[in-house]
Structures are given as structure tokens and as C-alpha cells.
Design an enzyme around this catalytic site. Structure first.
Site, mmCIF file in Angstrom:
data_model
loop_
_atom_site.group_PDB
_atom_site.id
_atom_site.type_symbol
_atom_site.label_atom_id
_atom_site.label_comp_id
_atom_site.label_asym_id
_atom_site.label_seq_id
_atom_site.Cartn_x
_atom_site.Cartn_y
_atom_site.Cartn_z
ATOM 1 N N CYS A 200 23.146 -8.355 45.624
ATOM 2 C CA CYS A 200 21.623 -8.941 45.269
ATOM 3 C C CYS A 200 20.918 -9.646 46.210
ATOM 4 O O CYS A 200 19.685 -9.665 46.102
ATOM 5 C CB CYS A 200 22.119 -9.858 44.039
ATOM 6 N N GLN B 186 28.477 -9.468 34.637
ATOM 7 C CA GLN B 186 29.397 -8.416 34.982
ATOM 8 C C GLN B 186 30.692 -8.184 34.228
ATOM 9 O O GLN B 186 31.581 -7.343 34.453
ATOM 10 C CB GLN B 186 30.086 -9.089 36.601
HETATM 11 N N1 PLP Z 1 24.100 -12.248 37.361
HETATM 12 C C1 PLP Z 1 24.964 -11.546 37.804
HETATM 13 C C2 PLP Z 1 26.293 -12.140 38.113
HETATM 14 C C3 PLP Z 1 24.771 -10.186 38.982
HETATM 15 O O1 PLP Z 1 25.792 -9.627 39.383
HETATM 16 C C4 PLP Z 1 23.403 -9.982 38.838
HETATM 17 C C5 PLP Z 1 23.168 -8.706 39.487
HETATM 18 O O2 PLP Z 1 23.920 -8.193 40.510
HETATM 19 C C6 PLP Z 1 22.613 -10.564 37.942
HETATM 20 C C7 PLP Z 1 22.642 -11.659 37.457
HETATM 21 C C8 PLP Z 1 21.077 -10.020 38.051
HETATM 22 O O3 PLP Z 1 20.808 -8.927 36.822
HETATM 23 P P1 PLP Z 1 19.616 -7.919 36.944
HETATM 24 O O4 PLP Z 1 19.944 -6.879 38.164
HETATM 25 O O5 PLP Z 1 19.850 -7.305 35.537
HETATM 26 O O6 PLP Z 1 18.269 -8.792 37.316
#
Ligand code: PLP
Length: 387
Positions: free
Chosen positions: A337, A189
Site C-alpha cells: 500500500c 484483511q
Molecule cells: N486497511 C488494510 C489493513 C489494508 O490492507 C488496506 C489495503 O491494503 C486498506 C486498509 C485500504 O483498503 P482500500 O485499498 O480498499 O482503500
């Protein structure tokens, strides 16, 4: 019978305030990616098409490395933040010999889940640092854990994706050095939001995801220092100097580097603009909705792009997001997520936030305007006082 109110008459234009979930791709990024589509070679091929593609990938790597203040050889492209976190944590456990991992209950599932599996299948021990109701870690408890387990791997995220809370990076990196621990931070982030001199900040391992800073989806990178390389999490060919197998996604890698470059050129301007939107949103919500609250350290150490709002009890949590959606407003409840599930957020639960109060995560981007924030607050205020 519950009726979903239709606010669509208020404003039909789409208002996207979910930039912590993903961001719109910058038009210049798209242009850069399109320009290079004719270079279709496999970067591992030795012929002219392959060599052209290799040049583009290495140019992108140099751009990223320069911005992160690391050597190009320490940047490895991945499919995104999830893969990068997994690769580092598995590599640290299986190849680098780390047996004690110190983390917090507030981490993203891309860190908590691999740690859970590593505990189950690789016998590592996971220790959770205490956190308070504002969502900050307790540095004294971290030091106690490090004293008990010197040489551990500390994994603490730079900014929380649900509340925006920022980690006291200097304190954590100082403690890691004092107790010979390695410091991994989920920086998904914050990369593209702040200047990130990784060695100076004390991060050993950092990760990024292009779609969080107006780049394409499905591409990211991990920064791994020389001397801490590990066997590939994704095994196969020898790509990424044996750290990540699989043919490189050349257009996406070009897009990532372009998006990061733009984010850094515009950083100061974007920070001022986005901070002003967040402040206005807090002020308007306080003026218009009695009993509104904020989750996290909103006036303290907090990322400018994220605001987690705790709404009054009389607002129906189940109807809130559908109503906002019908009004053309995109926000998140907790973390997007979790694939839109209505499960209580593990972050807010760990912060002991009243689970009966609905919460929304509003996350701002450079394309947002004050008028959009005003419309959002209008809709929320209408929802807070049913007719
Ligand atoms: N880590 C954090 C803090 C996130 O906010 C996110 C996605 O929202 C991820 C990891 C995962 O990233 P990616 O979507 O590229 O797999």
C-alpha cells in the site's frame, strides 16, 4: 557493478503471491457484474431504470448484512477500506464527540494518517498501546489507557496486513465494554476470510474492501451500528441514507456482494487449502535457506493468508524484488500500500525487526498451488546462495 540475475528461464508462468495487496476477480463475480450492466439507471431516480438499479443495490446490502449479522440499515457502501476507515474516524471525532483515540503503531496508514490529521485539525488526543516484538498489543497497557480515558474510541486492526498477526478480539472487546469505549477495527484483511458476526465479536465499527476477497477494486463498505450514525465524510447528495454522498457504483456493489457470498460458501475449503500452502512455505524455506526467519507470530495467532519472511543478511534487499519479478513471481516487500516505495516498513520498525535484513511478504489466495510455492522457494534459495 551489481547484476540482476535472470531467473526467467526457471519458470515463465506468472506466480501471483501478493493476495494481501489485491486478489484476482473471481470469474463468477465478473459474470454477475456484467449481467447487470444493462441496468444503467441511477438508483436515486424514481423511474423504472432507477428503481431497477435501487433493487440491485438493496439486494447487495441485504446479502452483506446477513453475512455480517447486522441490519441492512447498518451497512454503507464506500469506495473501499481507506474511505470507510476515514469516514468512521472523522465521524467519531466530529459528530459523535470522541476526544481520546487509542490505537497502535502497527495500524495501516488508512487509520494512522486520519488520526494524525484529526490530532492536528480537530484537537483529538491519540494514545498508542504498547506492542511487542511479535507484533501483539499489550492488553494490560490497553486496560491502563482505558482506565485513564474511559469512553474512548479504540481503533485496532483485526489482522495486520504486513505480518498477518491477529488481534485478540475477545479481550479487546471485553475491555472496551468494561470502560464504555467504542471499538473500531480495520477488518479489511479478515472480512471474507472468517465468519464475521460483528455484534457477537464486539465490533462497533468494521470496514471491508472487495478487492481483498476476489471482488472488484474501488468498492467496500462500513458497518456502523444504529445510534452511532454520523454526518457524511463525503458530502453531497443524500445517498446511503445521508452517510455517504455520491451516485452508487452499482456494478461494483453487485460484485462486492457476489464475492463475499462466494468467499463465505468456500470459506472452510479455502482456509484448509491456504493454511497448507503457508505451512509448506514455512517448512520449505527452513529446509532450503539457512538463517531464514519470520516476522510476526507465525506459529501463534496469525492469518492464514499472510507470511512475512525475514531473509539472511547476504541477500541483497534492493535486488530481491526485481529478481523475483523477472522470474514472474509477484510478492511484496512489507506493505504494497506504500505505492511500491522502498521505505522501511513502519510495522517492522515498530517490531524492532533488523532493518538490514530483507523482508518479503508472501500472501496466498485460493488460486495458488503447492507447485507455485515450491517455485518461489527455489528462486529465493538460488538468490540466497549467489553463484
Ligand atoms: N486497511 C488494510 C489493513 C489494508 O490492507 C488496506 C489495503 O491494503 C486498506 C486498509 C485500504 O483498503 P482500500 O485499498 O480498499 O482503500
Amino acid at each position: 557493478m551489481r547484476i540482476i540475475c535472470n531467473f526467467a528461464d526457471m519458470n515463465t508462468a506468472l506466480i501471483y503471491l501478493d493476495n494481501a495487496a489485491t486478489t484476482p476477480v473471481d470469474p463468477s463475480v465478473l459474470e454477475a457484474m456484467n449481467q447487470h450492466h444493462e441496468v444503467f439507471g441511477n438508483p436515486s431516480s424514481v423511474h423504472v431504470q432507477g428503481r431497477k438499479a435501487r433493487v440491485l443495490v438493496e439486494q447487495a446490502r441485504r446479502t452483506v448484512a446477513k453475512i455480517m449479522q447486522v441490519a441492512p440499515a447498518e451497512v454503507f457502501f464506500t469506495s473501499g477500506g481507506t474511505e470507510a476507515n476515514n469516514a468512521i474516524l472523522w465521524g467519531c471525532a466530529l459528530n459523535l464527540g470522541y476526544t481520546h483515540f487509542i490505537t497502535s503503531m502497527l495500524e495501516h496508514p488508512a487509520v494512522l494518517k486520519p488520526l494524525q490529521y484529526l490530532r492536528q485539525f480537530a484537537g483529538i488526543q491519540v494514545h498508542f498501546v504498547n506492542t511487542d516484538t511479535l507484533g501483539h498489543i499489550d492488553p494490560e497497557h490497553l486496560e491502563k489507557l482505558l482506565k485513564e480515558h474511559p469512553g474512548a474510541l479504540v481503533s485496532l486492526m483485526h489482522a495486520n496486513n504486513e505480518t498477518g498477526n491477529l488481534l485478540p478480539v475477545n479481550t479487546v472487546s471485553h475491555l472496551c465494554k468494561k470502560y464504555q469505549a467504542a471499538f473500531h477495527s480495520d477488518t479489511v484483511q479478515t472480512i471474507g476470510k472468517y465468519s464475521m458476526d460483528l455484534p457477537h465479536l464486539g465490533f462497533d465499527f468494521a470496514v471491508a474492501s472487495a478487492h481483498k476477497f476476489c471482488g472488484p477494486k474501488g468498492v467496500g463498505f462500513m458497518a456502523v451500528p444504529t445510534g452511532k450514525f454520523f454526518k457524511p465524510f463525503i458530502a453531497g447528495g443524500g445517498q446511503e441514507r445521508n452517510m455517504r454522498a455520491g451516485t452508487e457504483n452499482v456494478p461494483a456493489i453487485i460484485g462486492l456482494a457476489k464475492a463475499l457470498e462466494i468467499a463465505h460458501v468456500r470459506m472452510a475449503e479455502d482456509q484448509v487449502h491456504i493454511r497448507s500452502l503457508k505451512s509448506a512455505c514455512i517448512r520449505l524455506l527452513r529446509e532450503r535457506i539457512q538463517g531464514v526467519g519470520f516476522n510476526g507470530d507465525v506459529h501463534g495467532s496469525s492469518l492464514h493468508t499472510i507470511l512475512n519472511v525475514s531473509l539472511p543478511l547476504n541477500m541483497d534487499a534492493d535486488l530481491l524484488l526485481p529478481n523475483l519479478d523477472m522470474a514472474g513471481i509477484c510478492v511484496s516487500s512489507g506493505s504494497a500500500c506504500a505505492s511500491g516505495s522502498n521505505k522501511a516498513s513502519h510495522v517492522l520498525s515498530a517490531m524492532e525487526v533488523d532493518p538490514s535484513r530483507p523482508s518479503v511478504r508472501i500472501s496466498f489466495g485460493r488460486q495458488n498451488t503447492l507447485a507455485e510455492v515450491e517455485t518461489l522457494v527455489d528462486v529465493l534459495a538460488r538468490h540466497a546462495t549467489p553463484l
